[in-house]
Design an enzyme around this catalytic site. Structure first.
Site, mmCIF file in Angstrom:
data_model
loop_
_atom_site.group_PDB
_atom_site.id
_atom_site.type_symbol
_atom_site.label_atom_id
_atom_site.label_comp_id
_atom_site.label_asym_id
_atom_site.label_seq_id
_atom_site.Cartn_x
_atom_site.Cartn_y
_atom_site.Cartn_z
ATOM 1 N N ASP A 191 0.844 -1.187 0.000
ATOM 2 C CA ASP A 191 0.000 0.000 0.000
ATOM 3 C C ASP A 191 0.886 1.246 0.000
ATOM 4 O O ASP A 191 2.110 1.163 0.179
ATOM 5 C CB ASP A 191 -0.880 -0.030 1.254
ATOM 6 C CG ASP A 191 -2.035 0.951 1.211
ATOM 7 O OD1 ASP A 191 -2.299 1.512 0.141
ATOM 8 O OD2 ASP A 191 -2.676 1.145 2.260
ATOM 9 N N GLU A 206 2.742 5.280 -3.872
ATOM 10 C CA GLU A 206 2.753 6.257 -4.966
ATOM 11 C C GLU A 206 4.062 7.071 -5.045
ATOM 12 O O GLU A 206 4.374 7.501 -6.157
ATOM 13 C CB GLU A 206 1.553 7.204 -4.833
ATOM 14 C CG GLU A 206 0.213 6.561 -5.107
ATOM 15 C CD GLU A 206 -0.211 5.591 -4.013
ATOM 16 O OE1 GLU A 206 -0.848 4.576 -4.321
ATOM 17 O OE2 GLU A 206 0.119 5.846 -2.839
ATOM 18 N N ASP A 260 -8.891 2.602 -2.332
ATOM 19 C CA ASP A 260 -9.779 2.894 -1.210
ATOM 20 C C ASP A 260 -11.110 3.447 -1.710
ATOM 21 O O ASP A 260 -11.382 4.646 -1.646
ATOM 22 C CB ASP A 260 -9.109 3.885 -0.266
ATOM 23 C CG ASP A 260 -7.851 3.300 0.362
ATOM 24 O OD1 ASP A 260 -7.806 2.067 0.515
ATOM 25 O OD2 ASP A 260 -6.930 4.058 0.688
#
Length: 881
Positions: free
Chosen positions: A428, A431, A583
């Site tokens: 997760d 980015e 999400d």
């Protein structure tokens, strides 16, 4: 984890938007720039080259015009053309081949489906399809702009084009054609909103031409921030506006949609095959407080008689959210006992690992310091941001020591004998996400209490009136050029970026939802080991972490297929990982949006192991929505229920109607598991998408082109979920073909019209079988995929209009990286005889018990045949059941 949004964040967004209003409008327009003149045009058997020289006075709208460029077109295969426009000295950044390996090949242009031509002044190029002369990429009429921190290239399009791809996004599957901007800049995008940049960047589009019936694809292999604009002012066009890198295009000729997908898989490399058990049902939640609570969830699934293949734990298992640690309620002895119990029951376990390492005195951070693998600022100090554990450092995935560091953390913490023996991995925040607002000068001082507030709930106009006048006068504070000590000299040909660029605040402002490129991520003026800038490689960060993590998982279990599920992706990510769709929100519109989001990755981007959080992640779900979503999710390749910590729990057993829906949906999914496993194997071999929108199967039917709420599961089953909240009926489109209802086995009329299914309960979903198919499925389901593999098969035979049908079945051991033996079986039907043939290298004791011929009067016949030799039977000689 969702990136949380504070009032300060909203203020910053307004400020950065104001800066765009005041500083992004150039004195000149790109349309007035002089373009280039081509000379020294040379055509060989397999390539076309030219030198390009600026054709007039410099324009310098967003940087300095480059005087001298090179043009290269090379015919690589009969259906793939590679085109590059780059600087003469080859200093301008190019995506490193160590991150995205390039496809190779060279053929004579005479044998290609495509041709390319150049117009010398003003320079333009045109790619045409030889068979009919249609122009599939044509830059004539719009001058090329190529500057130090901006380039623009436009291709004209036919009116009302059918375009797909250009992700990651949650916009319509067929892209809008007027005033549309698709921005490529990876960001933590809680709520996966429409019309913004999301977690991944895939600058590839598929175009279908209705008039000719042909499809083609275009990839721009560039990892810089960009806006891709589609508009119809003064003609229809698609325009690239990019803040760096070169023009690096791969044009795929098709001509069918599936041809384009297969051709694209040659560029991305083939998708990684996932373990058989990975297609089972998964459960996770952010908010499990202890290992005992996690174990209770597993037990409750068993009590409810709902198959649970894999249990996941979010960051709750960590000590204060620090990676490679265990919290006090997740003691190692308890974790090992829990995982042992799962494994004894043939179930599996997965946890999350984030890239950001807490900058605290503990082994993972200290080991990173010793290995010097963290991103550093220009003064040599560790760059720090703020993520879940507080102040953090970020691994530099370009560093020569980083793989060894990552391997050691995995082999220690996830040690099968002494640690947390996970079966797969979840990544997760890659980015990379950073809770710190730029410039993040003091991450310790950033607010700890971060409420999950959506921007639309804030009075942004009032905030704007209050703060914009105060901050608009100081935009220069966010401009910073790369230090001279970190740039290369002219003419070195390193392909790592021009010197002297403003790596924080380029003049051209892409439509990044978070404003400045560095906001809530790693600073874009950071320099990776080897000299690559974060400005150029930001969009590669998540994919590089994914590849490193796959290698670390292989180090733990060298003989097993790794399954890694990641959030941020780039071109080629599917060759080593899968993706969950981020999400999302527990809302009806996002139940529907998940379908088009899903199809992007599987059908267009070659990332087949994909799925959305079933029932939604953010906000509270409800019984009806969760039941419907649980059924729809059974037809995602990756099938997981997951929700956030501050909302009511939503495990499938919480409501009886959802439990019933889960039992029924998982029963169908598991019985069809080998069918979809076979489809995924095919995608890993030749790139044929395992899921696809209707238009890819029926490209000559223009009614299919905008459809985004139906999809093919494999090549034979059409899934058409209920699309209206609280409805028990659904109207859906059936192309002209032969169709059968999966549940009743009876013929359904399909004549290029919509039909309606009524009384569709929360536990049902319309499934139609396309004529011409033989669908292998298990006779019955099981509580685990291991037990499922002991079940025999049956065949559904769905004859086409000529009474013929065919299907395939791939068998292997489900987990080995290198298989001892596999079977690739073909079933065929000619109206009277069923045949099985193929390569039969996988040893199995299960066989085919029966076949059912679908139709107005469906009939089932006893077979009792094995899967270890070829056979055929005339059904007239078989017993009717």
């Amino acid at each position: 984890m969702p990136a949380t949004i504070t009032i300060l964040h909203t203020c910053f967004l307004l400020w950065s938007s104001f800066i765009q209003w005041t500083s992004s409008v150039p004195l000149k327009r790109a349309d007035s720039c002089p373009g280039y003149k081509a000379n020294n045009v040379q055509r060989s058997d397999s390539s076309l080259t030219a030198d390009l020289t600026l054709a007039g006075t410099t324009c310098n709208i967003y940087g300095q015009d480059l005087q001298d460029l090179k043009f290269l077109a090379e015919w690589q295969t009969d259906s793939r053309l590679h085109i590059m426009v780059y600087d003469k000295d080859e200093q301008v950044y190019q995506v490193p081949e160590i991150v995205v390996p390039r496809p190779i090949g060279s053929i004579s242009s005479n044998t290609s489906l495509l041709d390319v031509s150049i117009e010398e002044e003003p320079f333009s190029f045109t790619v045409t399809r030889k068979s009919n002369g249609e122009k599939i990429f044509n830059t004539k009429g719009s001058n090329l702009v190529f500057e130090t921190q901006y380039w623009r290239l436009r291709t004209s399009l036919p009116n009302n084009p059918s375009l797909y791809g250009l992700g990651e996004h949650t916009d319509s599957l067929r892209l809008p054609t007027s005033n549309y901007v698709r921005t490529m800049w990876a960001r933590d995008a809680g709520g996966v909103p429409e019309n913004t940049n999301l977690y991944g960047t895939h600058p590839v589009y598929y175009e279908h031409r209705v008039d000719s019936g042909n499809s083609h694809g275009v990839l721009l292999l560039n990892s810089n921030g960009m806006d891709i604009k589609i508009n119809n002012d003064n003609g229809q066009y698609l325009e690239y506006n990019v803040v760096g890198g070169i023009i690096d295009l791969y044009i795929m000729a098709g001509p069918s949609p599936f041809d384009v997908a297969r051709e694209y898989s040659e560029i991305t490399q083939k998708a990684a095959m996932m373990p058989y058990w990975g297609f089972g049902f998964h459960q996770c939640r952010f908010g499990y407080k202890s290992v005992a609570e996690v174990a209770e969830v597993v037990a409750n699934y068993s009590k409810a008689n709902i198959p649970l293949e894999t249990m996941w734990t979010d960051i709750d298992y960590m000590d204060k959210y620090k990676v490679f640690t265990l919290g006090e309620n997740f003691k190692l002895s308890d974790m090992r006992a829990f995982i042992d119990d799962l494994h004894k029951n043939d179930q599996h376990y997965i946890v999350m690992v984030d890239p950001a390492v807490a900058a605290q005195d503990y082994p993972a951070y200290n080991n990173g310091l010793d290995s010097e693998i963290f991103l550093k600022k220009s003064d040599g100090s560790i760059y720090k941001g703020k993520v879940w554990p507080g102040v953090t450092a970020f691994p530099d995935w370009f560093h020569s020591n980083v793989q060894d560091y990552w391997d050691k953390e995995f082999t220690t913490f996830f040690n099968a004998d002494t640690g947390v023996d996970i079966d797969a991995l979840w990544i997760d925040m890659n980015e990379p996400s950073n809770f710190c607002e730029y410039p993040c000068a003091n991450p310790d001082a950033e607010e700890d209490g971060v409420a999950q507030v959506e921007i639309r709930d804030v009075d942004t106009q009032a905030i704007s009136r209050a703060i914009v006048p105060q901050i608009a006068a100081t935009p220069s504070k966010v401009r910073r050029a790369v230090p001279k000590s970190q740039v290369r000299q002219e003419g070195d040909g390193t392909k790592k970026g021009l010197p002297g660029r403003d790596l924080i605040n380029p003049l051209y402002k892409i439509k990044n939802e978070l404003g400045l490129l560095s906001n809530r991520t790693a600073d874009t003026d950071l320099i990776h080991q080897g000299g690559w800038t974060e400005y150029d490689t930001h969009n590669l960060y998540g994919t590089m972490m994914s590849e490193a993590s796959r290698k670390s998982m292989l180090k733990r279990r060298p003989d097993k297929r790794p399954m890694v599920i990641t959030r941020s992706t780039f071109v080629g990510a599917g060759s080593y990982v899968g993706h969950w769709l981020g999400d999302n929100i527990s809302a009806w519109d996002q139940y529907l949006t998940s379908i088009r989001h899903l199809l992007q990755f599987v059908s267009f981007f070659q990332v087949p192991m994909v799925g959305a959080d079933v029932c939604g992640f953010l906000e509270a779900t409800n019984e009806h929505l969760c039941a419907r979503w649980t059924v729809l999710g059974a037809f995602y390749p990756f099938y997981r229920n997951h929700n956030v910590n501050d909302q009511p729990p939503q495990e499938a057993y919480r409501w009886e109607s959802v439990a019933a829906a889960a039992r029924k949906a998982i029963d169908i999914r598991y019985r069809l598991l080998d069918y979809i496993y076979t489809a995924m194997h095919k995608q890993t071999v030749d790139g044929t998408p395992m899921l696809a929108p209707l238009w890819m199967h029926y490209p000559s039917d223009s009614s299919t082109l905008p459809i985004e709420t139906q999809f093919f599961y494999g090549d034979s089953l059409l899934i058409s979920p209920v699309t209206e909240e609280s409805s028990t009926s659904v109207s859906f489109y059936l192309p002209t073909d032969t169709w059968y209802d999966f549940a009743t086995h009876k013929t359904v009329s399909g004549a290029g019209t919509k039909i309606t299914y009524s009384n569709v309960s929360d536990s049902d979903i319309p499934i139609l079988v396309r004529g011409g198919s033989v669908v292998p499925l298990r006779v019955k389901s099981a509580m685990t995929t291991k037990a499922l593999r002991d079940q025999d098969f049956e065949l559904y035979v769905a004859p086409d209009k000529d009474s013929n049908a065919q299907g395939t079945l791939y068998l292997d051991d489900g987990e080995s990286l290198v298989q001892a033996g596999t079977s690739e079986i073909t079933f065929s039907w000619d109206g009277e005889t069923i045949k099985m043939a193929g390569t039969l290298g996988f040893e199995t004791k299960v066989g085919v018990k029966s076949l059912t011929v679908l139709g107005d009067e469906p009939k089932t016949y006893e077979l009792n045949e094995g899967l270890d030799r070829s056979w055929e039977h005339n059904v007239g000689n078989l017993k009717t059941l």
